[in-house]
Scaffold this active site. Structure first.
Site, short mmCIF file in Angstrom:
data_model
loop_
_atom_site.label_atom_id
_atom_site.label_comp_id
_atom_site.label_asym_id
_atom_site.label_seq_id
_atom_site.Cartn_x
_atom_site.Cartn_y
_atom_site.Cartn_z
N ARG A 1 0.81 -1.22 0.00
CA ARG A 1 0.00 0.00 0.00
C ARG A 1 0.84 1.27 0.00
O ARG A 1 0.32 2.34 0.26
CB ARG A 1 -0.90 0.03 1.24
CG ARG A 1 -1.69 -1.24 1.45
CD ARG A 1 -2.72 -1.01 2.52
NE ARG A 1 -2.09 -0.52 3.74
CZ ARG A 1 -2.75 0.12 4.70
NH1 ARG A 1 -4.04 0.37 4.58
NH2 ARG A 1 -2.13 0.51 5.79
N CYS B 1 23.51 21.65 30.05
CA CYS B 1 23.00 20.26 30.06
C CYS B 1 23.09 19.69 31.48
O CYS B 1 24.15 19.71 32.09
CB CYS B 1 23.82 19.41 29.10
SG CYS B 1 23.47 17.64 29.23
N CYS C 1 25.75 16.62 31.61
CA CYS C 1 27.18 16.76 31.36
C CYS C 1 27.98 16.74 32.67
O CYS C 1 27.48 17.13 33.73
CB CYS C 1 27.47 18.07 30.60
SG CYS C 1 27.27 17.93 28.81
N ASN D 1 17.07 8.89 39.28
CA ASN D 1 16.30 9.87 38.53
C ASN D 1 15.73 10.93 39.49
O ASN D 1 15.14 10.58 40.51
CB ASN D 1 15.17 9.17 37.77
CG ASN D 1 14.57 10.04 36.69
OD1 ASN D 1 14.37 11.23 36.87
ND2 ASN D 1 14.28 9.42 35.55
N HIS E 1 28.80 15.21 25.30
CA HIS E 1 27.44 15.64 25.00
C HIS E 1 27.08 15.37 23.53
O HIS E 1 25.91 15.24 23.18
CB HIS E 1 27.34 17.14 25.30
CG HIS E 1 25.96 17.71 25.17
ND1 HIS E 1 25.00 17.56 26.14
CD2 HIS E 1 25.37 18.42 24.16
CE1 HIS E 1 23.87 18.17 25.75
NE2 HIS E 1 24.09 18.69 24.56
N ASN F 1 15.43 5.90 25.27
CA ASN F 1 14.59 6.65 24.35
C ASN F 1 15.50 7.65 23.66
O ASN F 1 16.13 8.46 24.32
CB ASN F 1 13.48 7.40 25.09
CG ASN F 1 12.56 6.46 25.86
OD1 ASN F 1 12.36 5.32 25.47
ND2 ASN F 1 12.00 6.95 26.94
N SER G 1 14.15 15.43 25.05
CA SER G 1 14.58 16.78 24.71
C SER G 1 16.08 16.94 24.87
O SER G 1 16.69 17.78 24.21
CB SER G 1 13.84 17.80 25.58
OG SER G 1 13.97 17.42 26.95
N HIS H 1 22.02 14.55 25.15
CA HIS H 1 23.15 13.89 25.81
C HIS H 1 22.88 12.38 25.85
O HIS H 1 21.81 11.96 26.27
CB HIS H 1 23.34 14.43 27.22
CG HIS H 1 24.66 14.04 27.83
ND1 HIS H 1 25.66 14.93 28.08
CD2 HIS H 1 25.14 12.83 28.18
CE1 HIS H 1 26.70 14.30 28.58
NE2 HIS H 1 26.42 13.01 28.65
N HIS I 1 22.08 9.01 26.86
CA HIS I 1 21.71 8.43 28.16
C HIS I 1 20.53 7.48 28.01
O HIS I 1 19.78 7.55 27.05
CB HIS I 1 21.35 9.54 29.15
CG HIS I 1 20.05 10.25 28.88
ND1 HIS I 1 19.90 11.15 27.85
CD2 HIS I 1 18.85 10.16 29.48
CE1 HIS I 1 18.67 11.61 27.85
NE2 HIS I 1 17.99 11.02 28.82
N GLN J 1 17.77 4.82 30.66
CA GLN J 1 17.12 4.76 31.96
C GLN J 1 16.99 3.31 32.40
O GLN J 1 17.01 2.38 31.58
CB GLN J 1 15.74 5.40 31.90
CG GLN J 1 15.77 6.87 31.49
CD GLN J 1 14.39 7.48 31.52
OE1 GLN J 1 13.78 7.59 32.57
NE2 GLN J 1 13.89 7.85 30.36
N GLU K 1 6.59 -12.94 26.91
CA GLU K 1 7.73 -13.64 26.30
C GLU K 1 8.17 -14.84 27.14
O GLU K 1 8.54 -15.88 26.59
CB GLU K 1 8.90 -12.66 26.13
CG GLU K 1 8.67 -11.64 25.03
CD GLU K 1 9.73 -10.55 24.98
OE1 GLU K 1 9.67 -9.73 24.05
OE2 GLU K 1 10.61 -10.52 25.86
N HIS L 1 15.47 -6.86 26.77
CA HIS L 1 14.47 -7.84 27.19
C HIS L 1 15.13 -8.84 28.13
O HIS L 1 15.92 -9.67 27.68
CB HIS L 1 13.88 -8.55 25.97
CG HIS L 1 13.01 -7.67 25.13
ND1 HIS L 1 11.68 -7.95 24.88
CD2 HIS L 1 13.26 -6.50 24.51
CE1 HIS L 1 11.17 -7.00 24.13
NE2 HIS L 1 12.10 -6.11 23.88
N LYS M 1 5.58 6.52 12.23
CA LYS M 1 4.64 5.41 12.29
C LYS M 1 3.56 5.77 13.31
O LYS M 1 3.86 5.94 14.50
CB LYS M 1 5.36 4.13 12.71
CG LYS M 1 4.49 3.01 13.28
CD LYS M 1 3.60 2.36 12.25
CE LYS M 1 2.80 1.21 12.86
NZ LYS M 1 1.75 0.72 11.95
N GLU N 1 -3.42 -0.85 16.25
CA GLU N 1 -2.46 -0.99 17.35
C GLU N 1 -3.07 -0.60 18.69
O GLU N 1 -2.99 -1.36 19.67
CB GLU N 1 -1.22 -0.12 17.06
CG GLU N 1 -0.42 -0.55 15.82
CD GLU N 1 -0.93 0.08 14.53
OE1 GLU N 1 -1.87 0.88 14.59
OE2 GLU N 1 -0.39 -0.26 13.45
ZN LIG Z 1 25.37 16.94 28.10
#
Ligand SMILES: [Zn+2]
Length: 346
Positions: free
Chosen positions: A22, A47, A50, A72, A110, A150, A158, A161, A163, A165, A179, A278, A310, A316
């Site tokens: 398609r 930052c 940094c 965090n 950075h 991410n 945003s 740098h 990184h 989590q 799974e 995973h 996407k 979904e």
């Molecule tokens: Zn940085």
């Protein structure tokens, strides 16, 4: 060759609808703004990741020269969450948002990403995942350690740098729960590891493999849900990243480097993705067996084209299964054709 079929996702126990015929339909998705091409400084005084810089609440980063891990400052799970949330009426249930949320700086630089880091530096990041998973799992209240990155503003990050989590939670994440059930059932039924059989199937086809050596393999899975989805896995089945030996970590680092370099080379831009380790649950209790679980790393890139996102929509979000507009074989061929050296390398 257009692909128009359902493909079974054996790890998720669900169908993926591949409708790659398609592509010529008139509207093909959200148009993202052009990626910023401006080079970033190696150090950014504004930052909060940094070395040497201040974060919120008065914390100051040490002058770190490798990786750096900290709790965090805005945790989604943590010891300061209310310990006695008010009980709802049945069938609702509630529990404290207990756990730990950690941030991992991959590099003091950075301006780098995994794609521009050396395999040795990536191996240090894997070393953090090993250590953190083992240490966080020492808390008997922790049921799972979820390490992820991410990357890119299209997935809501945003700060560029480099990184990731780590969430240590008192519950098992749904994907890994599914799974584990699928892997244990496959092992009981066939005597084979499910991921071992996935690797064999990818090897016997061969069209979707991006990188392979004695210890590691990277491929676009037959059942990919995202256009450029890639799995990177050790060939030996271990439930957790800390069970890898040093040679396997080095091989995994080379594979992560090879994959992320190709991602960036695809459109000559820093390629956004969600990357997830995973791993099996931890502290599963007496008699619980997670040995069927095969640790791997999945990349889920949200873009289908340089500026096309996407969209998750009716299939979904509403139906719970993915509709893929692209053939995994075609997307793997695009990635295979790219150079193994980063486009911005000197
Ligand atoms: Zn940085």
């Amino acid at each position: 060759m257009p692909v128009w079929e359902q493909r079974w996702h054996p790890l998720r126990d669900e169908w993926v609808l591949v409708a790659a015929h398609r592509q010529s339909r008139p509207w093909t998705g959200e148009t993202m703004r052009a990626p910023a091409a401006a080079p970033r400084p190696a150090y950014d005084p504004s930052c909060y990741l940094c070395p040497g810089n201040a974060r919120v609440a008065g914390h100051v980063n040490p002058p770190y020269d490798g990786t750096f891990v900290f709790d965090n400052d805005h945790p989604c799970v943590g010891a300061t969450a209310p310990s006695a949330p008010s009980p709802p009426p049945p069938p609702y249930r509630v529990a404290p948002a207990a756990g730990r949320a950690r941030v991992v700086c991959f590099s003091p630089r950075h301006d780098l990403t995994l794609a521009e880091m050396t395999p040795a530096a990536i191996a240090d990041v894997i070393g953090v995942w090993r250590r953190e998973t083992r240490d966080l799992a020492a808390d008997p209240g922790v049921r799972q350690v979820l390490c992820f990155e991410n990357k890119g503003d299209v997935v809501g990050v945003s700060n560029p740098h480099p990184h990731g989590q780590i969430y240590a939670t008192s519950f098992v994440w749904k994907t890994m729960e599914t799974e584990l059930v699928a892997s244990a059932r496959h092992l009981a039924d066939s005597g084979h590891g499910l991921f071992d059989d996935i690797i064999r199937a990818e090897q016997s086809d061969g069209r979707r493999i991006l990188h392979e050596d004695d210890r590691t393999i990277a491929f676009v899975p037959y059942f990919a849900r995202y256009a450029y989805e890639v799995y990177v896995a050790p060939k030996r089945r271990v439930p957790h990243v800390f069970a890898l030996d040093d040679a396997e970590v080095e091989a995994l680092a080379r594979a992560l480097s090879a994959v992320t370099i190709r991602f960036d080379n695809l459109w000559r831009m820093s390629f956004p993705y969600v990357m997830v380790l995973h791993q099996a649950p931890v502290n599963a209790g007496p008699g619980a067996d997670v040995s069927a679980f095969h640790f791997f790393i999945a990349f889920h890139p949200p873009l289908r084209q340089p500026r096309l996102l996407k969209y998750l929509a009716g299939p979904e979000i509403g139906g719970g299964n993915f509709l893929a507009d692209t053939a995994p074989e075609a997307k793997a061929a695009e990635l295979q054709a790219l150079p193994g050296v980063h486009y911005a390398a000197p």
